[in-house]
Scaffold this motif. Sequence first.
Motif, PDB file in Angstrom:
ATOM      1  N   GLY A  17       0.747  -1.167   0.114  1.00 10.30           N
ATOM      2  CA  GLY A  17       0.000   0.087  -0.093  1.00 10.30           C
ATOM      3  C   GLY A  17       0.782   1.201  -0.062  1.00 10.30           C
ATOM      4  O   GLY A  17       0.545   2.277  -0.873  1.00 10.30           O
ATOM      5  N   VAL A  18       1.733   1.153   0.987  1.00  9.74           N
ATOM      6  CA  VAL A  18       2.915   2.263   1.034  1.00  9.74           C
ATOM      7  C   VAL A  18       3.466   2.614  -0.485  1.00  9.74           C
ATOM      8  O   VAL A  18       3.559   3.668  -1.075  1.00  9.74           O
ATOM      9  N   CYS A  19       3.720   1.512  -0.980  1.00  9.15           N
ATOM     10  CA  CYS A  19       4.667   1.435  -2.248  1.00  9.15           C
ATOM     11  C   CYS A  19       3.652   2.067  -3.461  1.00  9.15           C
ATOM     12  O   CYS A  19       4.003   2.690  -4.260  1.00  9.15           O
ATOM     13  N   GLN A  20       2.464   1.772  -3.410  1.00  9.59           N
ATOM     14  CA  GLN A  20       1.637   2.055  -4.392  1.00  9.59           C
ATOM     15  C   GLN A  20       1.252   3.814  -4.186  1.00  9.59           C
ATOM     16  O   GLN A  20       1.092   4.469  -5.077  1.00  9.59           O
ATOM     17  N   GLU A  21       1.168   4.108  -3.052  1.00 12.16           N
ATOM     18  CA  GLU A  21       1.126   5.482  -2.912  1.00 12.16           C
ATOM     19  C   GLU A  21       2.554   6.352  -3.468  1.00 12.16           C
ATOM     20  O   GLU A  21       2.198   7.607  -4.150  1.00 12.16           O
ATOM     21  N   PHE A  22       3.350   5.922  -3.709  1.00 12.62           N
ATOM     22  CA  PHE A  22       4.542   6.551  -4.348  1.00 12.62           C
ATOM     23  C   PHE A  22       4.710   5.803  -5.805  1.00 12.62           C
ATOM     24  O   PHE A  22       5.799   6.013  -6.478  1.00 12.62           O
ATOM     25  N   ASP A  23       3.821   5.274  -6.382  1.00  9.63           N
ATOM     26  CA  ASP A  23       3.826   4.591  -7.830  1.00  9.63           C
ATOM     27  C   ASP A  23       5.076   3.485  -7.916  1.00  9.63           C
ATOM     28  O   ASP A  23       5.607   3.640  -8.920  1.00  9.63           O
ATOM     29  N   ILE A  24       5.504   2.770  -6.860  1.00 16.54           N
ATOM     30  CA  ILE A  24       6.328   1.913  -6.901  1.00 16.54           C
ATOM     31  C   ILE A  24       6.038   0.667  -7.179  1.00 16.54           C
ATOM     32  O   ILE A  24       4.741   0.208  -6.836  1.00 16.54           O
ATOM     33  N   LYS A  25       6.429  -0.072  -8.260  1.00 11.93           N
ATOM     34  CA  LYS A  25       6.328  -1.485  -8.740  1.00 11.93           C
ATOM     35  C   LYS A  25       6.034  -2.501  -7.431  1.00 11.93           C
ATOM     36  O   LYS A  25       6.580  -2.293  -6.587  1.00 11.93           O
ATOM     37  N   THR A  26       4.890  -3.295  -7.778  1.00  9.66           N
ATOM     38  CA  THR A  26       4.628  -4.169  -6.763  1.00  9.66           C
ATOM     39  C   THR A  26       5.370  -5.562  -7.114  1.00  9.66           C
ATOM     40  O   THR A  26       5.522  -6.013  -8.058  1.00  9.66           O
ATOM     41  N   ARG A  27       5.835  -6.108  -5.862  1.00  6.46           N
ATOM     42  CA  ARG A  27       6.558  -7.133  -6.037  1.00  6.46           C
ATOM     43  C   ARG A  27       5.855  -8.407  -5.520  1.00  6.46           C
ATOM     44  O   ARG A  27       4.692  -8.158  -4.680  1.00  6.46           O
TER      45      ARG A  27
ATOM     46  N   GLU B 299      12.687  -2.722  -3.399  1.00  7.37           N
ATOM     47  CA  GLU B 299      12.074  -1.963  -4.393  1.00  7.37           C
ATOM     48  C   GLU B 299      11.899  -0.579  -3.661  1.00  7.37           C
ATOM     49  O   GLU B 299      12.159   0.514  -4.539  1.00  7.37           O
ATOM     50  N   LEU B 300      11.348  -0.451  -2.665  1.00  7.93           N
ATOM     51  CA  LEU B 300      11.045   0.677  -1.918  1.00  7.93           C
ATOM     52  C   LEU B 300      12.530   1.629  -1.395  1.00  7.93           C
ATOM     53  O   LEU B 300      12.690   2.579  -1.660  1.00  7.93           O
ATOM     54  N   LYS B 301      13.295   0.680  -0.777  1.00  8.06           N
ATOM     55  CA  LYS B 301      14.661   1.112  -0.696  1.00  8.06           C
ATOM     56  C   LYS B 301      15.278   1.871  -2.032  1.00  8.06           C
ATOM     57  O   LYS B 301      15.819   2.915  -2.071  1.00  8.06           O
ATOM     58  N   GLY B 302      15.157   1.102  -3.186  1.00  9.99           N
ATOM     59  CA  GLY B 302      15.749   1.676  -4.343  1.00  9.99           C
ATOM     60  C   GLY B 302      15.235   3.046  -4.845  1.00  9.99           C
ATOM     61  O   GLY B 302      15.921   3.906  -4.946  1.00  9.99           O
ATOM     62  N   PHE B 303      13.682   3.092  -4.492  1.00 10.42           N
ATOM     63  CA  PHE B 303      13.114   4.333  -4.716  1.00 10.42           C
ATOM     64  C   PHE B 303      13.644   5.469  -3.743  1.00 10.42           C
ATOM     65  O   PHE B 303      13.764   6.461  -4.197  1.00 10.42           O
ATOM     66  N   LEU B 304      13.684   4.934  -2.655  1.00  7.04           N
ATOM     67  CA  LEU B 304      14.251   6.336  -1.662  1.00  7.04           C
ATOM     68  C   LEU B 304      15.610   6.619  -2.014  1.00  7.04           C
ATOM     69  O   LEU B 304      15.974   7.795  -1.884  1.00  7.04           O
ATOM     70  N   VAL B 305      16.453   5.602  -2.309  1.00  9.59           N
ATOM     71  CA  VAL B 305      17.953   5.981  -2.680  1.00  9.59           C
ATOM     72  C   VAL B 305      17.872   7.031  -3.676  1.00  9.59           C
ATOM     73  O   VAL B 305      18.426   8.125  -3.851  1.00  9.59           O
ATOM     74  N   ASP B 306      16.985   6.455  -4.939  1.00  9.06           N
ATOM     75  CA  ASP B 306      17.080   7.370  -5.986  1.00  9.06           C
ATOM     76  C   ASP B 306      16.374   8.695  -5.822  1.00  9.06           C
ATOM     77  O   ASP B 306      16.910   9.876  -6.304  1.00  9.06           O
ATOM     78  N   SER B 307      15.547   8.798  -4.904  1.00 10.14           N
ATOM     79  CA  SER B 307      14.774  10.126  -4.579  1.00 10.14           C
ATOM     80  C   SER B 307      15.986  10.882  -3.685  1.00 10.14           C
ATOM     81  O   SER B 307      16.085  12.186  -4.252  1.00 10.14           O
ATOM     82  N   TYR B 308      16.664  10.417  -2.811  1.00 11.38           N
ATOM     83  CA  TYR B 308      17.605  10.892  -2.132  1.00 11.38           C
ATOM     84  C   TYR B 308      18.825  11.460  -2.953  1.00 11.38           C
ATOM     85  O   TYR B 308      19.114  12.844  -2.943  1.00 11.38           O
ATOM     86  N   GLN B 309      19.175  10.882  -3.794  1.00  6.03           N
ATOM     87  CA  GLN B 309      20.201  11.592  -4.913  1.00  6.03           C
ATOM     88  C   GLN B 309      19.754  12.388  -5.843  1.00  6.03           C
ATOM     89  O   GLN B 309      20.454  13.185  -6.256  1.00  6.03           O
ATOM     90  N   ALA B 310      18.180  12.497  -6.108  1.00  5.52           N
ATOM     91  CA  ALA B 310      17.537  13.570  -6.986  1.00  5.52           C
ATOM     92  C   ALA B 310      17.296  14.588  -6.133  1.00  5.52           C
ATOM     93  O   ALA B 310      16.760  15.598  -6.477  1.00  5.52           O
ATOM     94  N   GLY B 311      17.683  14.525  -4.806  1.00  8.78           N
ATOM     95  CA  GLY B 311      17.558  15.814  -4.023  1.00  8.78           C
ATOM     96  C   GLY B 311      16.013  15.889  -3.412  1.00  8.78           C
ATOM     97  O   GLY B 311      15.776  17.030  -3.157  1.00  8.78           O
TER      98      GLY B 311
END
Length: 258
Positions: free
Chosen positions: A83-93, A102-114
Amino acid sequence: MKPFSLSPNPDCLFLTPALKSVIAKVTYTIDERQGLTCILGDVGMGKTTLLRWIAEQYAERSDVISALMPNPRFISDFAFLKGVCQEFDIKTRRSQFEQENELKGFLVDSYQAGKNVVLFIDEAQSLNGKMLEQIRAMLNFETGREKLIQIVFSGQMELRDRLKDPSKKALSSRIFAPSVLTPMSLEDTKALIGYRCEYARVPNPFQDDAVTLIYNHSGGVPREVIKACSIAYTLMVNEGGSVVDVELCQAALAESVM
Ligand SMILES: Nc1ncnc2c1ncn2[C@@H]1O[C@H](COP(=O)(O)OP(=O)(O)OP(=O)(O)O)[C@@H](O)[C@H]1O
Ligand SMILES: [Mg+2]
């Protein structure tokens, strides 16, 4: 427009000094990437309206990716994570482990994108032990000093008791600057009524002693204030009047008793 609607519309929120200080604490936690904070309060204290008000500020920011979960009722901790992942449009696994990655990858990418990722959860007292454990795991995603996701809980006082349980120590010790919403003062109540009328573009018909009566009856709980005002205002309109005095207020309060 009706001045005393009971919907948790953030535009109708009157910012009392106490609410401003809660907003400052929550904003600090998010902006300084401190991880988790919470807004606690009894029924009708304005938690949902305040959470939405804060979430709206963040939804407008280009350096933030935010989502608001109004009611985290899920059948399992994995369903909650999805549910949390869906809120951020992250792929379901398929598995919890893959989903966490998957969530971690999204958070790291977001952090790197500022971008700061912020999750607001209302009715957080509905989160069960396993879901709280999932939250703790999310908060473990961090750089040395900063969290990759910021989470703001809003919930009834029972959430505090749940978090105080020794089994939740790992999570409760991570809560930064929790806030408790307390009843409004008479002054706040008067200002809230004035603000609601101004917002609805109608003259404020409430006389001072009528406000005092409402305040005493409501105990400073915003929802009770709004309810009493709504009934009194409707009575006034129905009677073709333009003033809410003590008498009319007493009649309104008598009607509001179940
Ligand atoms: N500071 C305020 N200014 C104006 N209206 C307020 C304020 N605080 C609360 N209200 C109003 O009081 C009512 C109850 O607020 P809200 O639904 O946010 O409370 P809550 O704490 O989330 O309640 P519950 O525990 O039932 O979820 C709403 O109509 C809301 O607009
Ligand atoms: Mg609520």
